[in-house]
Design an enzyme around this catalytic site. Structure first.
Site, short mmCIF file in Angstrom:
data_model
loop_
_atom_site.label_atom_id
_atom_site.label_comp_id
_atom_site.label_asym_id
_atom_site.label_seq_id
_atom_site.Cartn_x
_atom_site.Cartn_y
_atom_site.Cartn_z
N ARG A 240 48.73 32.72 48.39
CA ARG A 240 47.72 33.15 49.37
C ARG A 240 48.45 33.78 50.54
NH1 ARG A 240 44.21 32.99 46.43
NH2 ARG A 240 42.20 31.96 46.51
N GLU A 269 44.63 40.02 54.61
CA GLU A 269 44.28 41.05 53.62
C GLU A 269 42.78 41.37 53.69
OE1 GLU A 269 45.74 38.74 50.21
OE2 GLU A 269 43.68 38.61 49.48
N HIS A 287 46.12 41.84 45.47
CA HIS A 287 45.52 40.56 45.06
C HIS A 287 44.88 40.68 43.66
CE1 HIS A 287 43.76 36.59 46.77
NE2 HIS A 287 43.94 36.48 45.45
#
Ligand code: 8YV
Length: 326
Positions: A240, A269, A287
């Site tokens: 993460r 992000e 991601h």
């Protein structure tokens, strides 16, 4: 007959929406609008369930505006978008989507490690830019993956999948650090040895981060940890944003404190720290570690199964706070 009302917060597979429509009145988001927290709260005012994708924050503020809400089903294994304590206090069940993405995500972690160690993105940019006019002995010479030491921080299911790939496929020596040591049988299967975080950082050629995000794991890797790593080492983050201090990492990469990094997740992000965008020795992906169509479909179906299981049959499949069920 009044059917339970649910919200699907982002665009997802139409066939999963159709499954949900067999049981619920569904408000969906086929245009994939990025609703604000206020808009989501407003939309949840008359709903008993919500399908989230990992980006939608569910906390006390949202819950205060949703008196009928009973379940939030996340289409992600990570659930740091949920304030689980607030949900438990409000007697709202949270569910996540584990297992179905384990091997796909481990594949990606390994792919990112290989791409980073062997400088695949950097060399492709060089080629596309027309700079490849001659061969030289050290052109894009990277780090070996086979036979090197792989350090995994966070040895859950995905970490174990990466360990197996490294040990069994690439003859790597695998060391790991985790909140708790694994059973000897699992260590044996993954051929992995437990070490302190400090020893891992000092000895690993490739460090892969797979820890869940929480206040306790915030900046697991910052300037002090980067300073412990080998100057030839690579760092991979598929966990993460926030697990790594991205500013400290960008500085370490600019200063060649470590050799390279592969990052699939970022603090804040989809924004990326500008200093990461200007270093050549970093592989950046948006991601996508769980992004294969079969796996994303399985994740969406598991989130749907949790909504159906709980709201129709009283039995969610993967509850995060089962204490609210009792
Ligand atoms: C998701 C993930 O795609 O499962 C997770 O925790 O990080 C990814 O698989 C992401 O959270 C968006 O839903």
């Amino acid at each position: 007959m009044n059917r339970p009302r649910i919200l699907v917060a982002r665009a997802i597979f139409p066939e999963v929406i159709e499954r949900l429509q067999q049981h619920f009145d569904v408000e969906s988001n086929p245009e994939d609008v990025l609703w604000s927290k206020t808009q989501i709260t407003e939309k949840l005012r008359d709903k008993v369930g919500v399908f989230t994708t990992g980006g939608e924050r569910i906390d006390a503020e949202v819950l205060a505006g949703c008196p009928h809400l009973k379940i939030c089903a996340n289409m992600a294994v990570g659930y740091n978008n949920f304030d689980l304590d607030a949900m438990t206090a409000a007697r709202v069940l949270g569910t996540n989507a584990p297992d179905v993405l384990t091997e796909t995500t481990a594949d990606f972690g390994f792919a990112l490690l290989m791409a980073t160690a062997r400088r695949i993105s950097e060399s492709e940019h060089f080629l596309r830019a027309g700079h490849w006019t001659r061969w030289s002995y050290d052109m894009f010479a990277g780090a070996d993956v086979h036979g090197s030491t792989l350090g995994i921080i966070g040895m859950g299911r995905i970490g174990q999948g990466i360990a197996r790939r490294g040990a069994l496929g690439f003859g790597m020596k695998v060391v790991y650090h985790n909140r708790s040591r694994l059973d000897a049988a699992i260590e044996g299967e993954c051929k992995a040895s437990y070490v302190s975080k400090e020893e891992l950082l000092k000895t690993a050629d490739h460090v892969v981060l797979v820890v869940p995000y929480s206040a306790a794991s915030h900046h697991t890797i910052g300037a002090a940890e980067l300073a412990l790593m080998k100057s030839t080492a690579t760092l991979i983050n598929i966990a993460r944003g926030g697990i790594v201090d991205d500013a400290a990492l960008a500085k370490a990469l600019h200063e060649k404190r470590i050799a390279a990094a592969g990052l699939d997740v970022f603090e804040g992000e989809p924004k990326v720290h500008p200093d990461l965008l200007t270093v050549p020795n970093v592989v950046l992906t948006p991601h996508i570690a769980s992004a294969t169509l079969p796996t994303r479909l399985a994740m969406a179906n598991l989130a749907a199964d949790n909504l159906i299981g709980f709201l129709v049959n009283g039995k969610p499949l993967t509850p995060l706070n089962p204490e609210v069920l009792g």
